[in-house]
Design a protein around this motif. Structure first.
Motif, short mmCIF file in Angstrom:
data_model
loop_
_atom_site.label_atom_id
_atom_site.label_comp_id
_atom_site.label_asym_id
_atom_site.label_seq_id
_atom_site.Cartn_x
_atom_site.Cartn_y
_atom_site.Cartn_z
N GLY A 199 0.81 -1.02 0.18
CA GLY A 199 0.26 0.52 0.26
C GLY A 199 1.05 1.29 0.76
N SER A 200 2.04 1.37 1.01
CA SER A 200 3.14 2.42 0.78
C SER A 200 3.46 2.17 -0.58
CB SER A 200 3.67 1.92 1.26
OG SER A 200 3.07 1.79 3.29
N TYR A 201 3.86 1.63 -1.15
CA TYR A 201 5.00 1.84 -2.33
C TYR A 201 3.47 2.03 -3.44
CZ TYR A 201 5.46 -0.43 -7.32
OH TYR A 201 5.69 -0.59 -8.63
N ILE A 202 2.56 2.16 -3.72
CA ILE A 202 1.46 2.65 -4.37
C ILE A 202 1.35 3.47 -4.15
CG2 ILE A 202 -1.02 2.67 -5.32
CD1 ILE A 202 -1.05 -0.55 -4.47
N ILE A 203 1.10 4.29 -2.73
CA ILE A 203 1.55 6.17 -2.64
C ILE A 203 2.64 6.22 -3.31
CG2 ILE A 203 1.01 7.20 -1.49
CD1 ILE A 203 -1.29 6.18 0.38
N LEU A 204 3.78 6.04 -3.40
CA LEU A 204 4.59 6.26 -2.57
C LEU A 204 5.51 6.31 -4.37
CD1 LEU A 204 6.84 5.33 -0.06
CD2 LEU A 204 6.30 7.45 0.09
N ALA A 205 4.77 5.76 -4.95
CA ALA A 205 5.53 5.83 -6.92
C ALA A 205 4.79 6.79 -7.56
CB ALA A 205 4.29 4.28 -7.52
N GLY A 206 3.58 6.99 -7.64
CA GLY A 206 2.73 7.88 -7.55
C GLY A 206 4.60 9.76 -7.56
N LEU A 207 4.44 10.02 -6.44
CA LEU A 207 5.15 11.29 -5.57
C LEU A 207 6.28 10.88 -6.29
CD1 LEU A 207 4.19 10.88 -2.38
CD2 LEU A 207 2.81 12.20 -4.09
N VAL A 208 6.98 10.17 -6.17
CA VAL A 208 8.89 9.41 -7.10
C VAL A 208 8.61 9.88 -8.15
CG1 VAL A 208 10.07 7.93 -7.41
CG2 VAL A 208 9.70 7.94 -5.50
N GLY A 209 7.66 9.74 -9.25
CA GLY A 209 7.66 9.63 -10.71
C GLY A 209 7.22 10.90 -10.30
N GLN A 210 7.27 12.32 -10.04
CA GLN A 210 6.63 13.23 -10.04
C GLN A 210 7.73 14.16 -9.55
OE1 GLN A 210 3.47 15.09 -7.41
NE2 GLN A 210 1.98 13.32 -8.20
N VAL A 211 8.86 13.41 -8.96
CA VAL A 211 10.20 14.14 -9.08
C VAL A 211 10.95 13.84 -9.38
CG1 VAL A 211 11.72 14.12 -7.14
CG2 VAL A 211 9.23 14.32 -5.72
N PHE A 212 10.87 12.09 -9.61
CA PHE A 212 12.32 11.91 -10.35
C PHE A 212 11.98 11.47 -12.44
CE2 PHE A 212 13.67 11.38 -6.53
CZ PHE A 212 14.83 10.91 -6.82
#
Length: 328
Positions: A199-212
């Motif tokens: 669940g944490s991975y799903i949320i964080l993946a979108g955030l990481v994709g916006q930064v990198f």
């Protein structure tokens, strides 16, 4: 879809490009050329298919990879197998995306570090759990992660219908039978940890994709995950990790089980809300049943067919209504 923005490190890319394509160097030039061509083709491919289709391709790839991964368990153990696949996956992702290590804030590095931590913890916890409790129960508990994200992120009543169908379908595909199963508390705890990590991975993946840009965040996160898995992987796999036949099979499994599915999911989570992804990913057990029927000759019971219809209905419903209300 994957970003086509230029890298943040043009000088590094230029130097790598000269080194790779220089005819005077004795390096595996065809391998690097194939990697770069593969990235371009992957980006072109993902531009014309709808994001909801990414999860289907991802699930099929994961199931094929799991079928092959079983051959590595006897030589490496679960921890060694997970480590090898993540390590080879990291190398391939670094070749594919060539991420820049600089020009980011401390917060960005912390974000991608936590993202890598969720990959490592989720992978290790799940495979450690299935050594203590049956695979069906571990899978059912693990799906509490994405379905929990879908439930907590829902703002419409219609979403509850898709969540209900997804939960019911997953439960039917992986029935809990207390009379025939000894539920190990440590195993259940590990499965819950895997669910939380997913669940944490799903949320964080979108955030990481916006930064990198592009797949840089995925490559960096997978590298961090590999480092975290290294001690347990070496302790479990030992010298067998250097066996040529094991490495060759590991490359294939890493591509099917790590590189392709993580790339597709990472691209999808840039475009759709986590709640929609959490419902769509529930088709994975149904796809596992279908793959078992088509490839392994396993029989599909009436209950399994009902479960497949339920999760596919949930996936189709959330896709259709999400398209009608993309910002809901």
């Amino acid at each position: 879809m994957l970003s086509t923005k230029p890298s943040f490190c043009p000088l590094i890319e230029a130097s790598i490009g000269r080194a790779v394509y220089s005819p005077s160097l004795i390096t595996p030039v065809p391998l690097f050329k194939a990697a770069h061509q593969g990235v371009r083709r992957f980006r072109t491919f993902t531009q014309w298919i709808p994001p909801s289709s990414y999860v289907l391709l991802s699930c099929f790839s994961v199931q094929l990879g799991l079928a092959l991964m079983k051959s590595l368990y006897s030589s490496l153990g679960s921890a060694g197998t997970v480590f090898l696949c993540k390590l080879i996956g990291t190398v391939l992702l670094l070749l594919f995306y060539r991420p820049c290590w600089k020009l980011y804030s401390l917060e960005s590095y912390v974000l991608v570090g936590v993202y890598g931590l969720t990959i490592a913890v989720g992978s290790y916890a799940f495979y450690a759990a299935i050594e203590r409790i049956p695979l069906g129960i571990a899978t059912t508990v693990e799906f509490l992660g994405p379905l929990g994200v879908a439930f907590l992120g829902s703002h419409r009543r219609i979403d509850l219908l898709w969540i209900f169908l997804a939960v019911g379908g997953v439960a039917l595909l992986n029935p809990l039978s207390p009379t025939s199963v000894n539920l190990d508390l440590v195993g259940m705890g590990l499965a819950l940890l895997a669910a939380f990590s997913w669940g944490s991975y799903i949320i964080l993946a979108g955030l990481v994709g916006q930064v990198f840009p592009g797949g840089s965040g995925l490559a960096l996160g997978m590298g961090i995950a590999s480092l975290l898995l290294l001690p347990g992987g070496i302790a479990s796999g030992g010298m067998a990790l250097l066996n040529p036949s094991v490495l060759l099979l590991g490359v294939l499994v890493a591509f099917l089980n790590t590189v392709l599915p993580y790339s597709l999911e990472f691209a999808m989570l840039k475009q759709v809300p986590p709640r929609i992804f959490g419902i769509l990913i529930s088709v994975e057990p149904a796809i596992a049943a279908i793959v078992g029927f088509l490839i392994l000759g396993e029989q599909l019971s009436f209950k399994t067919l009902i479960a497949i219809v339920m999760v596919i209905s949930a996936a189709m419903g959330v896709t259709w209504f999400g398209r009608q209300n993309p910002h809901a």
